[in-house]
Design a protein around this motif. Structure first.
Motif, mmCIF file in Angstrom:
data_model
loop_
_atom_site.group_PDB
_atom_site.id
_atom_site.type_symbol
_atom_site.label_atom_id
_atom_site.label_comp_id
_atom_site.label_asym_id
_atom_site.label_seq_id
_atom_site.Cartn_x
_atom_site.Cartn_y
_atom_site.Cartn_z
ATOM 1 N N HIS A 4 32.018 32.136 45.869
ATOM 2 C CA HIS A 4 30.487 32.882 46.107
ATOM 3 C C HIS A 4 31.227 34.209 46.361
ATOM 4 C CE1 HIS A 4 26.958 30.780 46.691
ATOM 5 N NE2 HIS A 4 27.453 29.856 47.374
ATOM 6 N N ALA A 10 27.183 36.385 44.651
ATOM 7 C CA ALA A 10 26.456 35.470 43.196
ATOM 8 C C ALA A 10 28.370 34.534 42.862
ATOM 9 C CB ALA A 10 26.956 36.728 42.221
ATOM 10 N N ALA A 48 33.575 36.885 36.935
ATOM 11 C CA ALA A 48 31.687 36.180 36.716
ATOM 12 C C ALA A 48 31.137 35.413 35.792
ATOM 13 C CB ALA A 48 31.090 37.196 35.919
#
Lengths: 145, 544
Positions: free
Chosen positions: B191, B196, B222
């Motif tokens: 995380h 995210a 990402a």
């Protein structure tokens, strides 16, 4: 003379490709040449400023196991090169489908491959898992239309 | 578990017919052995000392009962009644006939299995955490991400003739059970500050003759760019990795020679370019895969206590059973390291029995570990005793997980054409020397790993005790190293000094364990004591 298997309809360029070094040399450069030959160690990106004046790029495979030419081909196509991209040298039938997926549209194998066998080899994969430069929709795109 | 759709099935079927054609051309002589070699390797087929060896992929080490049962049947039908589970979470068969291989691949395809890219200079089977989906400490199940990469890497046209083989591991917990930093690419999902999921890319680790721990190259990538970033990392390697010397061709050498910063900036430039090409599967594809990895329907009323009154069962429980994130359930590791046995081997009957037990007790799921054992990931605690009795009655109840007899060993000179020395007989001797359970318990966690040559398939660099077989003037000789480790505290072992004969190395290992017993302080494992006291006392005891 090696037979060239072509998967494009325009007229074949007969000129032998000049080396990348001589093509891009600022003083003695032959930038008016329309055909260049890339060796495995050459940087395909050196050609990017000149793509609109090139009609043929030969990518040499001195040994089939040296896969740098696959990246060279994709880099040229990704940059918008639309001329002939010809794999030359130790080009074997079992490599044709992957070469085609990386943007090659002509093959000049040292040992002749029949048109029929090449067609069959290029059609090996019913679908594909990756987006490359061959325009095929990857399986993930088909799944999620 | 992932289930193939028609697309996946078509691709595997296409591969079977392609390989059937290649084998026919090889047998007919139109393909030379030289031309055939890379093609067979990409289907996991090696030519070993005595026969062909077939390596079957077990993606991220997860398989169903039906798949496991077929692996047992293949061992009976095409091999000599056993299979060998490997450090890459795969299985290999050592006595295969070339002409049979297309039929074996066709059998595998019927249960959604294959041998694609289990060898050759291409992207290999993606490995992962054997406790994925069951471990209490994971932030997410890493296997859907590994599956996304499996599909992306399958028949990737640009990366089929890399400078050298390429191994990727994906994990999603702080505890690293997959030796992630010893891979060409190790991905840890975590995380970020905003909660995210992002991917840390460790690139350029590996064992072999130049062991290296991978540096962090991509920090917090990402997750919706994971495939694209991997593609960028591979392209830089394919273009610039060394091809002049096969021993310097792995990505670890490239990263080491140009430096992590230089490699990183090249990858970042390529990544920026590739992001413009829409190469990344959409989030819906990850979601589709994740839907197949939802946790099984656990019985939330299952009792969380276990009757430990049988002392032998209690020993097994303490050694081979781990905590599960679901109360009332446990993670069971079945040891394939019986005393005096061949590490990682299982008979066809044992393989089928494990398949049955998975169906009966573990929601039809098994895992292969990189330590060459088998995991039943979701076992009700109430079933543990009955399960253990079945395992015990079939030679699968050895309670030695992570103890000195839980040895990792490569096939060595008994099978492998690359090996310099035998690994299996040595593993058997060590196992017999330390057979006493009380002695093993006293020594505690002690990871012993044996490679029969410098290619390090037995992970000897990462062993608390590592053994490397070498050829010294035509005689097998064994080098001893101490202090290697994998996981959170990854380190590479140091060689003690001159090598030993086969009997000498067993004595030397025993002396090293005696030093530990004398020097250890409260709660220290062997490797902790070694790190504290250093090599000197061990060297003195071993070489006197």
């Amino acid at each position: 003379m090696v037979d060239v298997l072509r998967y494009r309809t325009d007229e074949m360029v007969g000129d032998p490709g000049v080396t990348v070094d001589s093509f891009v040399d600022p003083v003695f450069g032959q930038t008016n040449a329309s055909a260049v030959r890339l060796e495995p160690g050459d940087d395909a990106r050196a050609l990017l400023p000149y793509l609109d004046r090139l009609a043929l790029v030969e990518v040499n495979f001195p040994a089939y196991g040296d896969g740098r030419g696959y990246s060279s081909a994709r880099i040229l196509r990704e940059a918008g090169y639309t001329g002939e991209l010809r794999a030359v040298g130790d080009v074997l039938i079992d490599q044709l489908s992957h070469m085609h997926r990386c943007g090659f549209d002509a093959f000049a194998p040292e040992h002749a491959i029949t048109r029929e066998a090449a067609d069959k080899a290029i059609a090996t994969w019913p679908e594909v898992y990756q987006r490359t430069v061959d325009g095929r929709q990857p399986i993930w795109a088909l799944r999620h239309g | 578990m992932y289930k193939y759709d028609n697309y996946d099935q078509q691709m595997v079927d296409a591969r079977v017919s392609e390989f059937r054609d290649q084998v026919a051309r090889r047998i007919a002589g139109t393909l030379t052995e030289d031309q055939f070699k890379p093609l067979r390797l990409k289907n996991g087929l090696y030519l070993q000392l005595h026969a062909y060896m077939l390596r079957v992929a077990i993606p991220y080490g997860t398989l169903s009962g039906a798949q496991m049962r077929l692996l047992g049947d293949i061992a009976d039908k095409y091999d000599r009644g056993y299979g060998h589970f490997t450090t890459r979470q795969n299985i290999q068969y050592n006595w295969i006939k070339l002409a049979d291989t297309p039929d074996i691949l066709a059998d595998l395809a019927k249960v959604e299995m294959h041998a694609i890219q289990t060898s050759g200079n291409c992207i290999r089977n993606i490995s992962s955490d054997q406790f994925a989906g069951a471990a209490a400490d994971e932030i997410v199940d890493p296997r859907p991400y590994a599956e996304l990469l499996r599909q992306w890497s399958s028949f990737h046209p640009e990366f089929d003739y890399l400078p050298r083989k390429f191994k990727i591991a994906v994990i999603a917990s702080e505890t690293d059970r997959a030796a992630m930093k010893l891979h060409d690419i190790g991905i840890r999902l975590r995380h970020d500050d905003a909660g995210a999921i992002v991917a840390d890319f460790y690139v350029g680790g590996g064992m072999g003759r130049t062991p290296m721990i991978a540096p962090l190259i991509g920090d917090g990538i990402a997750i919706d760019h994971m495939v694209t970033y991997t593609e960028a990392a591979l392209r830089v390697y394919n273009r610039h990795g060394r091809r002049d010397n096969k021993y310097k061709a792995r990505i670890k050498i490239l990263v080491h020679e140009i430096g992590a910063d230089s490699y990183r900036s090249q990858v970042e430039a390529e990544f920026a370019h590739l992001q413009t090409l829409e190469l990344e599967p959409p989030a819906a594809e990850l979601a589709r895969i994740q839907a197949m990895f939802v946790p099984p329907a656990f019985d939330t009323t299952a009792p969380d206590s276990v009757d430990r009154s049988d002392p032998d069962f209690a020993v097994w429980l303490d050694n081979n059973v781990h905590a599960h994130k679901q109360p009332g359930y446990a993670l069971v590791t079945i040891s394939l390291k019986p005393i005096g046995g061949i590490p990682g081997d299982a008979s066809a009957d044992q393989i089928r029995l494990m398949a049955d037990l998975a169906q009966k007790h573990s929601f039809d799921e098994l895992r292969v570990t990189h330590a060459q054992n088998i995991v039943l990931p979701h076992v009700k605690k109430a079933d543990l005793y009955a399960l253990w009795q079945m395992l015990e009655a079939n030679g699968l109840g050895t309670p030695n997980l992570d103890l000195i007899t839980d040895i990792i060993a490569c096939p060595g000179l008994d099978y492998c054409s690359l090996a310099n020395a035998r690994s299996i007989p040595l593993a058997q001797k060590i196992s017999q020397r330390f057979a006493d359970q009380g002695r093993q318990q006293d020594l505690g966690e002690l990871k012993l790993k044996i490679s029969g040559c410098i290619n390090a398939c037995g992970h000897h660099h990462a062993g608390h005790i590592g053994v490397l077989g070498v050829d010294r003037k035509g005689v097998e000789n064994y080098q001893l190293s101490l202090g290697g480790s994998e996981g959170a505290d990854t380190s590479l072992g140091q060689i003690t000094g001159p090598g030993f004969s086969e009997d000498g190395i067993v004595d030397a290992i025993e002396k090293a364990t005696e030093v530990y017993l004398v020097k250890r302080e409260n709660g220290e494992r062997f490797v902790d004591t070694y790190r504290r006291v250093g090599m000197a006392p061990f060297k003195e005891a071993i070489y006197g």
